[in-house]
Design a protein around this motif. Structure first.
Motif, PDB file in Angstrom:
ATOM      1  N   VAL A  50       1.486  -0.295  -4.923  1.00 54.67           N
ATOM      2  CA  VAL A  50       0.815   0.141  -6.143  1.00 54.67           C
ATOM      3  C   VAL A  50      -0.463   0.859  -5.734  1.00 54.67           C
ATOM      4  O   VAL A  50      -1.227   0.370  -4.895  1.00 54.67           O
ATOM      5  CB  VAL A  50       0.463  -1.057  -7.055  1.00 54.67           C
ATOM      6  N   GLY A  51      -0.680   2.047  -6.320  1.00 59.31           N
ATOM      7  CA  GLY A  51      -1.891   2.797  -6.013  1.00 59.31           C
ATOM      8  C   GLY A  51      -2.459   3.450  -7.256  1.00 59.31           C
ATOM      9  O   GLY A  51      -1.795   3.531  -8.287  1.00 59.31           O
ATOM     10  N   LYS A  52      -3.679   3.904  -7.163  1.00 62.04           N
ATOM     11  CA  LYS A  52      -4.299   4.606  -8.285  1.00 62.04           C
ATOM     12  C   LYS A  52      -4.712   5.990  -7.838  1.00 62.04           C
ATOM     13  O   LYS A  52      -4.880   6.267  -6.651  1.00 62.04           O
ATOM     14  CB  LYS A  52      -5.482   3.815  -8.835  1.00 62.04           C
ATOM     15  N   ALA A  53      -4.849   6.900  -8.792  1.00 57.86           N
ATOM     16  CA  ALA A  53      -5.135   8.284  -8.454  1.00 57.86           C
ATOM     17  C   ALA A  53      -6.067   8.900  -9.473  1.00 57.86           C
ATOM     18  O   ALA A  53      -6.030   8.566 -10.655  1.00 57.86           O
ATOM     19  CB  ALA A  53      -3.828   9.077  -8.387  1.00 57.86           C
ATOM     20  N   VAL A  76       6.184   4.282   7.542  1.00 57.17           N
ATOM     21  CA  VAL A  76       7.317   3.366   7.353  1.00 57.17           C
ATOM     22  C   VAL A  76       7.557   3.127   5.864  1.00 57.17           C
ATOM     23  O   VAL A  76       8.699   3.129   5.398  1.00 57.17           O
ATOM     24  CB  VAL A  76       7.035   2.032   8.081  1.00 57.17           C
ATOM     25  N   MET A  77       6.473   2.956   5.103  1.00 59.34           N
ATOM     26  CA  MET A  77       6.607   2.700   3.669  1.00 59.34           C
ATOM     27  C   MET A  77       7.277   3.871   2.966  1.00 59.34           C
ATOM     28  O   MET A  77       8.163   3.688   2.119  1.00 59.34           O
ATOM     29  CB  MET A  77       5.229   2.438   3.058  1.00 59.34           C
ATOM     30  N   VAL A  78       6.868   5.095   3.302  1.00 62.63           N
ATOM     31  CA  VAL A  78       7.416   6.283   2.629  1.00 62.63           C
ATOM     32  C   VAL A  78       8.925   6.369   2.826  1.00 62.63           C
ATOM     33  O   VAL A  78       9.673   6.762   1.922  1.00 62.63           O
ATOM     34  CB  VAL A  78       6.701   7.549   3.139  1.00 62.63           C
ATOM     35  N   LYS A  79       9.406   5.978   4.008  1.00 58.47           N
ATOM     36  CA  LYS A  79      10.848   6.012   4.268  1.00 58.47           C
ATOM     37  C   LYS A  79      11.623   5.035   3.382  1.00 58.47           C
ATOM     38  O   LYS A  79      12.825   5.195   3.176  1.00 58.47           O
ATOM     39  CB  LYS A  79      11.114   5.699   5.738  1.00 58.47           C
ATOM     40  N   LEU A  80      10.934   4.015   2.874  1.00 59.00           N
ATOM     41  CA  LEU A  80      11.598   3.009   2.046  1.00 59.00           C
ATOM     42  C   LEU A  80      11.585   3.345   0.560  1.00 59.00           C
ATOM     43  O   LEU A  80      12.260   2.690  -0.232  1.00 59.00           O
ATOM     44  CB  LEU A  80      10.927   1.640   2.241  1.00 59.00           C
ATOM     45  N   LEU A 102      -1.856  -4.997 -11.487  1.00 61.68           N
ATOM     46  CA  LEU A 102      -0.461  -4.867 -11.028  1.00 61.68           C
ATOM     47  C   LEU A 102      -0.267  -5.452  -9.635  1.00 61.68           C
ATOM     48  O   LEU A 102       0.767  -6.051  -9.340  1.00 61.68           O
ATOM     49  CB  LEU A 102      -0.040  -3.398 -11.060  1.00 61.68           C
ATOM     50  N   ILE A 103      -1.279  -5.289  -8.774  1.00 59.67           N
ATOM     51  CA  ILE A 103      -1.180  -5.877  -7.430  1.00 59.67           C
ATOM     52  C   ILE A 103      -1.133  -7.403  -7.531  1.00 59.67           C
ATOM     53  O   ILE A 103      -0.344  -8.067  -6.853  1.00 59.67           O
ATOM     54  CB  ILE A 103      -2.368  -5.420  -6.556  1.00 59.67           C
ATOM     55  N   LYS A 104      -1.983  -7.959  -8.395  1.00 64.94           N
ATOM     56  CA  LYS A 104      -1.986  -9.410  -8.583  1.00 64.94           C
ATOM     57  C   LYS A 104      -0.656  -9.893  -9.142  1.00 64.94           C
ATOM     58  O   LYS A 104      -0.126 -10.931  -8.736  1.00 64.94           O
ATOM     59  CB  LYS A 104      -3.121  -9.800  -9.522  1.00 64.94           C
ATOM     60  N   GLN A 105      -0.075  -9.134 -10.073  1.00 61.37           N
ATOM     61  CA  GLN A 105       1.170  -9.545 -10.726  1.00 61.37           C
ATOM     62  C   GLN A 105       2.377  -9.441  -9.811  1.00 61.37           C
ATOM     63  O   GLN A 105       3.219 -10.350  -9.759  1.00 61.37           O
ATOM     64  CB  GLN A 105       1.388  -8.681 -11.971  1.00 61.37           C
ATOM     65  N   HIS A 106       2.485  -8.338  -9.040  1.00 60.51           N
ATOM     66  CA  HIS A 106       3.718  -8.062  -8.291  1.00 60.51           C
ATOM     67  C   HIS A 106       3.614  -8.363  -6.797  1.00 60.51           C
ATOM     68  O   HIS A 106       4.644  -8.427  -6.119  1.00 60.51           O
ATOM     69  CB  HIS A 106       4.123  -6.599  -8.486  1.00 60.51           C
ATOM     70  N   GLN A 107       2.409  -8.511  -6.255  1.00 62.70           N
ATOM     71  CA  GLN A 107       2.235  -8.817  -4.827  1.00 62.70           C
ATOM     72  C   GLN A 107       3.037  -7.868  -3.932  1.00 62.70           C
ATOM     73  O   GLN A 107       3.860  -8.297  -3.108  1.00 62.70           O
ATOM     74  CB  GLN A 107       2.661 -10.261  -4.546  1.00 62.70           C
ATOM     75  N   PRO A 108       2.837  -6.557  -4.042  1.00 60.86           N
ATOM     76  CA  PRO A 108       3.634  -5.607  -3.245  1.00 60.86           C
ATOM     77  C   PRO A 108       3.416  -5.801  -1.752  1.00 60.86           C
ATOM     78  O   PRO A 108       2.314  -6.129  -1.305  1.00 60.86           O
ATOM     79  CB  PRO A 108       3.117  -4.234  -3.708  1.00 60.86           C
ATOM     80  N   ARG A 109       4.457  -5.560  -0.977  1.00 62.75           N
ATOM     81  CA  ARG A 109       4.411  -5.877   0.448  1.00 62.75           C
ATOM     82  C   ARG A 109       3.497  -4.953   1.245  1.00 62.75           C
ATOM     83  O   ARG A 109       3.079  -5.290   2.357  1.00 62.75           O
ATOM     84  CB  ARG A 109       5.822  -5.828   1.045  1.00 62.75           C
ATOM     85  N   TYR A 110       3.162  -3.762   0.729  1.00 63.71           N
ATOM     86  CA  TYR A 110       2.317  -2.836   1.468  1.00 63.71           C
ATOM     87  C   TYR A 110       0.898  -2.717   0.901  1.00 63.71           C
ATOM     88  O   TYR A 110       0.132  -1.865   1.341  1.00 63.71           O
ATOM     89  CB  TYR A 110       2.975  -1.446   1.523  1.00 63.71           C
ATOM     90  N   ASN A 111       0.556  -3.554  -0.043  1.00 62.50           N
ATOM     91  CA  ASN A 111      -0.814  -3.590  -0.552  1.00 62.50           C
ATOM     92  C   ASN A 111      -1.612  -4.692   0.115  1.00 62.50           C
ATOM     93  O   ASN A 111      -1.055  -5.746   0.467  1.00 62.50           O
ATOM     94  CB  ASN A 111      -0.852  -3.829  -2.067  1.00 62.50           C
ATOM     95  N   ALA A 300     -15.386 -18.259   3.194  1.00 62.36           N
ATOM     96  CA  ALA A 300     -14.574 -17.274   3.919  1.00 62.36           C
ATOM     97  C   ALA A 300     -13.268 -17.040   3.170  1.00 62.36           C
ATOM     98  O   ALA A 300     -12.659 -17.978   2.655  1.00 62.36           O
ATOM     99  CB  ALA A 300     -14.291 -17.770   5.332  1.00 62.36           C
ATOM    100  N   TYR A 301     -12.845 -15.783   3.112  1.00 61.98           N
ATOM    101  CA  TYR A 301     -11.575 -15.396   2.495  1.00 61.98           C
ATOM    102  C   TYR A 301     -10.725 -14.691   3.541  1.00 61.98           C
ATOM    103  O   TYR A 301     -11.252 -13.989   4.418  1.00 61.98           O
ATOM    104  CB  TYR A 301     -11.811 -14.469   1.300  1.00 61.98           C
ATOM    105  N   TYR A 302      -9.425 -14.863   3.416  1.00 67.04           N
ATOM    106  CA  TYR A 302      -8.500 -14.315   4.404  1.00 67.04           C
ATOM    107  C   TYR A 302      -7.485 -13.415   3.712  1.00 67.04           C
ATOM    108  O   TYR A 302      -6.338 -13.805   3.493  1.00 67.04           O
ATOM    109  CB  TYR A 302      -7.798 -15.442   5.166  1.00 67.04           C
ATOM    110  N   PRO A 303      -7.876 -12.186   3.331  1.00 63.34           N
ATOM    111  CA  PRO A 303      -6.934 -11.296   2.651  1.00 63.34           C
ATOM    112  C   PRO A 303      -5.804 -10.883   3.583  1.00 63.34           C
ATOM    113  O   PRO A 303      -5.990 -10.761   4.802  1.00 63.34           O
ATOM    114  CB  PRO A 303      -7.800 -10.095   2.261  1.00 63.34           C
ATOM    115  N   ASP A 304      -4.642 -10.687   3.017  1.00 70.98           N
ATOM    116  CA  ASP A 304      -3.477 -10.220   3.772  1.00 70.98           C
ATOM    117  C   ASP A 304      -3.545  -8.700   3.814  1.00 70.98           C
ATOM    118  O   ASP A 304      -3.298  -8.025   2.818  1.00 70.98           O
ATOM    119  CB  ASP A 304      -2.198 -10.696   3.084  1.00 70.98           C
TER     120      ASP A 304
END
Length: 631
Positions: A50-53, A76-80, A102-111, A300-304
């Motif tokens: 998910v991205g914004k523009a 790699v993401m673009v190929k998918l 949307l990121i919080k709701q769907h937890q996309p693998r590349y965000n 401390a927070y550990y973002p993925d």
């Protein structure tokens, strides 16, 4: 699992990929040059990014026309990508907010993902009450009153309350308890409360203490000390030396506490200071909370980071998600410039309703605070790395001891809990190379299962779990399942595996039983196809590891069991009355203190309670009368 599922869609051939790419490019050419949010989907229909523009056509098109400049992760993401969706927004600020949601709701693998979504604790002062209560509060802050914080943890709030009571004797009891006390409690006896419940302090004097608490929590301790000093001299002049001495001691306590908590900052500022550290594939954001110039603590927070290499982009994503449901302070200090810093600052200001300054301090006190956050972030990331190295060593030892073909990457540990078969529950905790994965813990309510004993309950839990895994949650398939129990639990697990047609290569089961006389340190490990249990040396690091994960499952299931048992114990005769829901029940207990108090009230008194009519009041008394008569 060792084999790919036959139901997986066949991979796209290169010609198919070219057709998809051309179709996506054609779709991009139709996008508007307006702000908005875009979503990329893979061949299974899952959102992968998910991205914004600022201008959708330009931003989305860059993924397909400027691939040489992209990072390896993005290539790699673009190929998918197999499909895209967009949402046009009125402003770029709106796009930033929608992106975070949307990121919080769907937890996309590349965000980049913020894995912590807990609400923060506050101190809550119930100013609408004649004798306000000061207590810990966690939630959406919709209740009336004053809130002070946020604090980094519940522990920090409780510590604050502990020493606040020593200086300011403000009550902390629930209103229900307060309304029905006939004599002061222990807090009054040890001078931690003024005893307003029993008229041991006037409303005027209590109000003055509350005003002092507010000044203290707002960081206006100099103003508070000055006012107390005036009171002290007035009492001394009136020859009330004992009262003057008490105020002198309070002033000394206030100064001592604030010296420990106050930072060397100009003014009573509200700010958050944060720094990010990335090392060895680990990401840590260290955040300091400062309110009224007082350091409330740090965390401390550990973002993925999901493979993101741009540290500034990771920090920007963290800030956008972190303040999604938390009001930002008027100033946020960061340790580096961000790609879209002005946009993010504008979005935070819009969320708060007034200007928020997001900046990197170059000198002075605030720069020192950010440097302190940076030092703590680096320490946290190195501790995290050290823990992961230790985990890898233990998992390698586990692989060798259990003769596993590969090092386990996911271990699930199961346990049950009950008291004489009542409130029977089960639980699962998860351990991986990074440690315990708490957002994947699971609870199982077994009251309606009809299971007669612990082995039957374990069978219910494992059947539920592995059915769900086979129905589509295969990404979370465990390599090893540990069961709290002995050979009976192991045989139960093997029977479930056979019924669900799981092969021995799919998952390894192991049961852990305490030694003779439940002696910790002599645990017996039961594995399939072994005639005798394995007993590890009492000082074995692997045994200590197995004890630790077993005890974590025990802690988690016991907590769930106590929660259910406590809920049952708080149920009352009011729950069985038709038309009495949680709100009306709360109103009755708030007014009369207990079921006994309700039963002793008159029809007219009950009817005066908010939400009650004479008819409903009559129904309440009749129901309670029947219950009392039948007992």
């Amino acid at each position: 699992m060792s084999e790919e599922s036959s139901e997986q869609p066949a991979p796209q051939h290169s010609s198919d990929e070219e057709l998809i790419r051309e179709a996506l490019k054609a779709e991009v050419r139709l996008l508007p040059l307006k702000p908005g949010v875009y979503r990329f989907f893979d061949h299974e229909g899952h959102i992968i990014y998910v991205g914004k523009a600022k201008a959708l056509r330009n931003r989305v098109g860059s993924y397909f026309t400027q691939q040489a400049g992209h990072s390896a992760k993005t290539q790699v993401m673009v190929k998918l990508i197999r499909r895209l969706e967009t949402t046009v927004t009125a402003t770029e600020n709106d796009a930033l907010l929608l992106e975070a949601n949307l990121i919080k709701q769907h937890q996309p693998r590349y965000n980049v993902l913020l894995k912590d979504n807990k609400s923060y604790p506050y101190l809550h002062l119930t100013t609408q009450h004649d004798f306000p209560r000061l207590a810990l509060y966690r939630g959406d802050r919709k209740e009336a009153g004053r809130f002070f914080g946020p604090y980094p943890s519940v522990h920090a709030v409780r510590n604050t309350l502990k020493w606040l009571q020593k200086i300011f004797p403000v009550r902390q009891c629930e209103d229900t308890q307060y309304n029905h006390r006939t004599r002061p409690c222990l807090q009054y006896q040890i001078h931690r409360c003024g005893g307003p419940c029993c008229d041991r302090i006037s409303q005027e004097k209590y109000g003055a203490i509350v005003a002092e608490v507010v000044l203290f929590l707002e960081g206006k301790d100099k103003q508070l000390v000055k006012a107390l000093q005036q009171q002290m001299w007035q009492l001394a002049e009136a020859r009330d030396f004992e009262g003057a001495g008490r105020i002198r001691d309070r002033i000394a306590q206030i100064k001592l506490i604030q010296e420990k908590r106050r930072l060397n900052l100009t003014g009573h500022v509200d700010l958050d200071a944060m720094s990010i550290a990335v090392e060895g594939g680990q990401t840590v954001v260290q955040l300091f909370f400062v309110r009224g110039g007082i350091n409330l603590g740090n965390r401390a927070y550990y973002p993925d980071s999901r493979g993101e290499e741009d540290v500034s982009a990771i920090l920007q994503a963290f800030i956008n998600q972190f303040y999604l449901e938390r009001p930002p302070p008027t100033e946020v200090l960061i340790d580096r410039e961000l790609p879209e810093q002005e946009l993010l600052q504008s979005a935070l200001s819009e969320r708060l309703g007034k200007r928020v300054r997001l900046h990197r301090p170059e000198r002075g006190e605030k720069r020192s605070l950010v440097a302190m956050a940076a030092e703590n972030a680096l320490q946290s990331v190195r501790q995290q790395q050290a823990g992961q190295v230790q985990n890898r060593v233990l998992l390698e030892a586990l692989q060798a001891e259990f003769n596993m073909p590969e090092q386990p990457s996911r271990i699930e540990i199961y346990d049950n809990s009950h008291i004489q078969d009542s409130e029977a529950v089960g639980a699962m905790v998860v351990f991986g190379p990074e440690g315990f994965i708490k957002n994947q813990y699971r609870k199982f309510n077994l009251e309606a299962s009809g299971a007669a004993d612990d082995t039957a309950r374990m069978e219910v839990v494992l059947t539920r779990r592995f059915k769900r895994l086979k129905e589509g949650d295969e990404a979370n398939w465990p390599d090893l399942v540990l069961l709290d129990g002995g050979i009976a639990q192991l045989n139960t697990a093997l029977r479930v595996a056979e019924e669900l047609q799981l092969s021995r290569g799919d998952v390894l089961f192991c049961a852990i039983a305490k030694g003779p006389e439940r002696n910790a340190g002599r645990e017996q490990l039961f594995l399939p196809d072994m005639t005798e249990p394995t007993i590890l040396p009492h000082n074995s690091p692997l045994l200590m590891f197995l004890q630790r994960v077993r005890d974590e499952a025990h802690r988690f299931v016991i907590g769930y069991h106590r929660q259910k048992r406590g809920k049952r114990q708080t149920q009352s005769a009011l729950d069985a009355i038709p038309g009495i829901g949680p709100k009306r029940k709360k109103a009755l207990l708030h007014t009369f203190g207990s079921v006994r108090g309700v039963s002793q009230a008159s029809l007219e008194e009950i009817a005066k309670v908010s939400g009650f009519s004479m008819e409903l009041a009559q129904q309440v008394l009749e129901h309670l009368g029947v219950e009392q008569g039948s007992g």
